[in-house]
Design an enzyme around this catalytic site. Structure first.
Site, PDB file in Angstrom:
ATOM      1  N   CYS A  22       4.718   0.013 -12.008  1.00 46.05           N
ATOM      2  CA  CYS A  22       4.599   1.141 -12.860  1.00 46.05           C
ATOM      3  C   CYS A  22       6.576   0.679 -14.218  1.00 46.05           C
ATOM      4  O   CYS A  22       7.712   2.282 -14.072  1.00 46.05           O
ATOM      5  CB  CYS A  22       5.412   2.494 -11.878  1.00 46.05           C
ATOM      6  N   ALA A  27       1.050  -1.389  -0.128  1.00 43.36           N
ATOM      7  CA  ALA A  27      -0.094  -0.136  -0.074  1.00 43.36           C
ATOM      8  C   ALA A  27       0.315   1.165   0.085  1.00 43.36           C
ATOM      9  O   ALA A  27       0.388   2.430   0.007  1.00 43.36           O
ATOM     10  CB  ALA A  27      -0.985  -0.011   1.332  1.00 43.36           C
ATOM     11  N   GLY A  28       1.745   1.052   0.332  1.00 46.72           N
ATOM     12  CA  GLY A  28       2.442   2.686   0.483  1.00 46.72           C
ATOM     13  C   GLY A  28       3.656   3.185  -0.875  1.00 46.72           C
ATOM     14  O   GLY A  28       3.688   2.270  -1.669  1.00 46.72           O
TER      15      GLY A  28
END
Length: 531
Positions: free
Chosen positions: A453, A330-331
């Site tokens: 990403c 989640a970070g």
């Protein structure tokens, strides 16, 4: 350029004229730690091609802050986007000076590869033999000469002043000589020389567009693997070097674009693709009330899209009420906050898992505006263990896997110089384990989103293919269709046409690109565990 026109590097201390005189450079430091030239130590007047009146005695604050950021990036592996804003605020640098410092910092980091290639033509030693601080000064000077509208005389004199203040008089003379060599050749001619010196077309693009050659080759392979033309490589590399727009996410149910108090007269435009996206034009996001209190945040539009696509996939025999969602990695919390806002609207709850305690605290901060009862917990734990500890427990799982980040080089330009091909082996192993854990943790009929990403095939298609090869309880979903359902809807009910490969090149996953979609190069694969 012949070797005769190169400037002696003088080893790591940067003062070419003092080589071989028996001093190490440490004996020439003054009381403030700045290096003095050997001539000054001997009581001689330093020689300079500049008249005394032309030599700047001190440099300006904007150039100094750019130099200080580059030193922190080099010495502490810091990220410029985290270091520069507080330094500008601390030193009260505003307006045009802040804009100059920002362009000088980011432009130098982005184009470092090109400038290093130019500088290598002007120095007779490998650049790695130079003192790192001297090399950073040279890069800053090269960007002013070759990438900014700074007159040559001002670029040289001000950079020499920066060198004198930051690293000493001896290196300043060296910087002066090198930058004068750089300024003798027009920027266009430098590009022609760099292109002619490259062994092949990809290598030429890599050096001219300032990417490590292995990254340029990986991105070329990714274009082909994701159904695009490899001839787009130049456009892709150039897009990595373009400063991205500041994009905000208006978290659903928490803030409305018509709420003037939330945006405080910020100049906002709708995003291109996501209904939650807003482009902030010319303002500091930290000055926007909705950003400060967590109802909105800074988030790339591609990041928003992949999150919305997961939230919108139908779950069999479910309307969302009572569902449990999991953000496995989640970070720092951007996707978790958008997921939580969507979960609140559907009547679902969210668990946010993060292995790093400091990043878990960032997640908690990002979730500050989410209504009570929506977030079950923000936990610190290894995502690879969740599947075994909580099998078949969640309806939706987001795996925003740690990756090379090669899809976000326009936002973090220094990343391209920190990564190495050897990183892929470690990261892809971790990515496989996280995806396998997510598939164990999701309920039958539930959906997993695998997100990176990075467009690199080893981190995207190959990870998914390898994990699915070992199991028969998972099916691929039509990810392009899910993404299209997540697009913004116009008042007339139409949606924008997002460019994705079609026909023979069509795929069941989605790869976004900065040069095509104006987003980071986000990858999304949606998977469903069979009922």
């Amino acid at each position: 350029m012949s070797n005769n026109s190169r400037v002696p590097s003088g080893g790591r201390n940067g003062g070419g004229s003092e080589r071989g005189r028996g001093d190490s450079g440490y004996e020439r430091r003054d009381a403030r730690g700045r290096q003095r030239s050997a001539a000054r130590v001997r009581g001689e007047r330093p020689v300079s091609r500049q008249a005394p009146g032309e030599r700047a005695k001190r440099t300006d604050a904007a150039r100094t802050v750019a130099f200080d950021v580059l030193r922190q990036v080099d010495e502490s592996d810091a990220y410029a986007n985290l270091v520069l804003p507080p330094l500008l605020a601390e030193r009260r640098i505003r307006g045009r000076d802040a804009g100059f410092a920002t362009e000088l910092t980011y432009g130098t980091l982005r184009m470092r590869g090109r400038y290093d290639a130019v500088l290598a033509h002007c120095v007779d030693r490998p650049l790695g033999d130079l003192d790192p601080a001297v090399l950073d000064v040279l890069r800053l000077g090269a960007h002013q000469l070759l990438g900014m509208r700074v007159p040559s005389h001002a670029a040289v004199s001000e950079t020499v002043a920066l060198a004198r203040a930051g690293v000493g008089a001896g290196p300043a003379q060296f910087v002066n000589a090198v930058l004068r060599r750089v300024s003798e050749v027009e920027p266009g001619e430098w590009l022609e020389r760099l292109t002619a010196a490259a062994p092949d077309e990809v290598s030429a693009l890599a050096v001219v567009e300032s990417h490590p050659a292995w990254i340029a080759r990986s991105l070329r392979e990714a274009l082909a693997g994701h159904g695009r033309d490899v001839a787009e490589l130049g456009d892709l590399l150039r897009a990595d070097n373009a400063a991205p727009r500041v994009t905000l996410v208006a978290r659903p149910g928490l803030v409305d674009t018509s709420d003037d108090d939330a945006w405080h007269d910020a100049d906002l435009l709708p995003g291109t693709w996501a209904p939650t996206a807003l482009v902030l034009d010319g303002n500091d996001p930290g000055a926007v009330p909705a950003v400060r209190d967590g109802r909105a945040g800074v988030q790339d539009e591609g990041s928003q899209l992949v999150t919305l696509a997961l939230a919108g996939v139908p779950i069999e025999d479910s309307d969302g009420e009572g569902e449990r969602w999991l953000d496995l990695c989640a970070g720092p919390g951007g996707k978790a906050a958008l997921l939580a806002a969507m979960a609140a609207q559907f009547g679902a709850t969210l668990v946010a898992n993060e292995i790093q305690p400091h990043r878990a605290r960032l997640v908690e901060r990002a979730l500050q505006a989410i209504p009570d009862g929506v977030v079950e917990e923000v936990r610190t734990g290894d995502g690879r263990e969740v599947g075994a500890a909580e099998p078949s427990s969640y309806d939706r799982v987001l795996v925003d896997a740690p990756c090379t980040g090669l899809g976000a080089l326009r936002r973090r330009p220094e990343s391209r110089w920190r990564r190495a091909p050897s990183d892929l082996a470690t990261l892809t192993g971790l990515q496989r384990e996280l995806l396998a854990s997510a598939l164990d943790a999701v309920k039958p009929g539930g959906v997993v989103a695998y997100v990176t990403c990075s467009p690199v095939l080893a981190e995207t298609q190959l990870v998914v293919t390898d994990v699915l090869r070992r199991r028969d309880d998972v099916e691929r979903l039509d990810t392009p269709a899910a993404l299209r359902r997540a697009l913004r809807t116009a008042p007339d009910g139409s949606r924008p046409e997002i460019p994705l490969p079609a026909g023979d090149k069509a795929r069941d996953d989605v790869q976004l690109w900065p040069h095509v979609h104006g987003t980071d190069a986000m990858h999304l694969t949606l998977l469903r565990k069979k009922s």
